[in-house]
Design an enzyme around this catalytic site. Structure first.
Site, short mmCIF file in Angstrom:
data_model
loop_
_atom_site.label_atom_id
_atom_site.label_comp_id
_atom_site.label_asym_id
_atom_site.label_seq_id
_atom_site.Cartn_x
_atom_site.Cartn_y
_atom_site.Cartn_z
CB SER A 48 -70.60 -66.93 17.62
OG SER A 48 -70.93 -65.55 17.76
CG ASP A 81 -71.47 -71.72 17.96
OD1 ASP A 81 -71.42 -72.91 17.60
OD2 ASP A 81 -72.45 -70.97 17.75
CG HIS A 179 -77.16 -72.14 11.87
ND1 HIS A 179 -76.31 -72.82 11.03
CD2 HIS A 179 -76.76 -72.42 13.12
CE1 HIS A 179 -75.42 -73.47 11.76
NE2 HIS A 179 -75.67 -73.26 13.03
P1 13P Z 1 -80.32 -71.63 16.08
O1 13P Z 1 -80.21 -70.55 15.05
O2 13P Z 1 -81.37 -72.63 15.69
O3 13P Z 1 -80.56 -71.11 17.44
O4 13P Z 1 -78.93 -72.43 16.10
C1 13P Z 1 -77.85 -71.95 16.84
C2 13P Z 1 -76.58 -72.67 16.55
O5 13P Z 1 -76.53 -73.68 15.91
C3 13P Z 1 -75.36 -72.08 17.12
O6 13P Z 1 -74.22 -72.75 16.69
O1 G3H Z 2 -74.73 -70.61 14.43
C1 G3H Z 2 -74.53 -69.42 14.65
C2 G3H Z 2 -74.92 -68.85 15.96
O2 G3H Z 2 -76.31 -68.63 16.01
C3 G3H Z 2 -74.11 -67.62 16.25
O3 G3H Z 2 -74.60 -66.53 15.56
O4 G3H Z 2 -72.52 -65.73 14.46
O5 G3H Z 2 -74.53 -64.25 14.66
O6 G3H Z 2 -73.17 -64.83 16.68
P1 G3H Z 2 -73.63 -65.25 15.33
ZN ZN Z 3 -74.44 -73.57 14.69
#
Ligand code: 13P
Ligand code: G3H
Ligand code: ZN
Length: 316
Positions: A48, A81, A179
């Site tokens: 991410s 991501d 999320h």
């Molecule tokens: P979760 O928070 O359910 O693990 O989802 C992660 C996600 O969608 C990362 O892009």
């Molecule tokens: O959807 C988000 C992912 O869980 C990544 O989380 O942005 O805190 O790394 P983060």
């Molecule tokens: Zn996500």
């Protein structure tokens, strides 16, 4: 071996979903590789924006390259991501990523189309593929909180228009997941009816489910018993992953569950060993536990045991 997400999707479509796991540090990367090899699964490793800026993105790239050398039998894709436009270009230029996600889901429809199209052009020119998002999940991501009443399920007809106009290679759809660790204020609801309609509009097209951690109640109870405060946390029923896969979902994103494993291991370790302070002691336990968690998750996804077939499929 790093491969394109597209190739993995071609093999998985309609049969199973690939686990897309977020990583932030050495211990997660090591556990992830061990767990996927333990269960003989291809996988997607995703980074991410927050992970890239936790220290320096180059650390993560170097760790992944090293894991690839240590575990040459692993087959995986590397994915950005929830990228914004600038981060997508940075990843495209880096030459390291297999695919990027441009997340324009918070934008008005036409703006989402426009930014996705620009990223698709840049990515395809360099041989990368693009995941886009349409509809809005609830929950927390990158410090943005969307409450359930503002979450918007993906409109199936709009999804088709979006894919045709942007040329994106896969689409993250909002079908009731969210999320974070606190999903579903009422009872759980994955909208399979909406997913079915999306698949009818986009037959053969890879779909992605974000927000798919199951938030196992045993983990939550153990965390709370070791000093945590996570009451009310709940997630997606993992037994529904296979059905989602038959309806075109080829990638299922899981981050929160891995964080829960980390939290449980470290809270219990320091509760039970107050005299210890060597960070490697809980780190060693975490890597084993995280590997076991990944292997189990891959059973639910149906990706476990697919590695030999994928190897043949890609001609490796
Ligand atoms: P979760 O928070 O359910 O693990 O989802 C992660 C996600 O969608 C990362 O892009
Ligand atoms: O959807 C988000 C992912 O869980 C990544 O989380 O942005 O805190 O790394 P983060
Ligand atoms: Zn996500």
């Amino acid at each position: 071996m790093i491969v394109t997400t597209k190739k993995l999707f071609e093999h998985a479509y309609g049969k199973y979903a690939l686990g897309a796991y977020n990583i932030n540090n050495l211990e997660q990367i090591e556990g992830l590789f061990r767990g996927n090899l333990q269960s003989q699964a291809p996988f997607i490793i995703q980074i991410s924006k927050g992970a890239r800026s936790y220290t320096n993105k180059l650390y993560l790239e170097a760790l992944i390259r090293t894991a690839d050398q240590i575990y040459p039998e692993a087959i995986f894709a590397v994915h950005l991501d929830h990228g914004d436009e600038a981060t997508c270009y940075d990843c495209i230029e880096s030459g390291f990523y297999s695919s990027v996600m441009i997340d324009g889901s918070m934008l008005p429809y036409e703006e989402n189309v426009a930014v996705t199209k620009r990223v698709v052009e840049a990515a395809h020119a360099k041989g990368l593929v693009v995941e886009a998002e349409l509809g809005q999940l609830g929950g927390v991501e990158e410090h943005i909180q969307v409450d359930e009443s503002n979450a918007k399920l993906t409109d199936p007809k709009q999804a088709r228009d979006f894919v045709e106009r942007t040329g994106c290679d896969s689409l993250a759809v909002a079908i009731g997941t969210s999320h974070g660790a606190f999903k579903f204020s009422g009872t759980q609801s994955l909208h399979f009816d909406v997913l079915e309609q999306i698949q009818k509009e986009l037959p053969g097209f890879p779909l992605v489910m974000h927000g798919s951690s199951s938030v196992p109640q045993e983990e939550v109870e153990r965390i709370n018993a070791a000093g945590g405060k996570l009451s009310g946390a709940k997630g997606v029923d993992a037994t529904q992953f296979r059905k989602a896969a038959t309806l075109g979902v080829t990638k299922i994103n899981i981050d929160t569950d891995g964080r829960l494993v980390w939290t449980r291991v470290h809270r219990e370790f320091f509760r039970d060993h107050p005299e210890k302070f060597d960070l490697r002691d809980p780190g060693k336990i975490f890597m084993v536990e995280y590997a076991n968690f990944i292997a189990k998750k891959n059973e639910y996804l149906g990706s476990a045991g697919q590695l030999p077939e994928v190897r043949k499929f890609i001609g490796a």
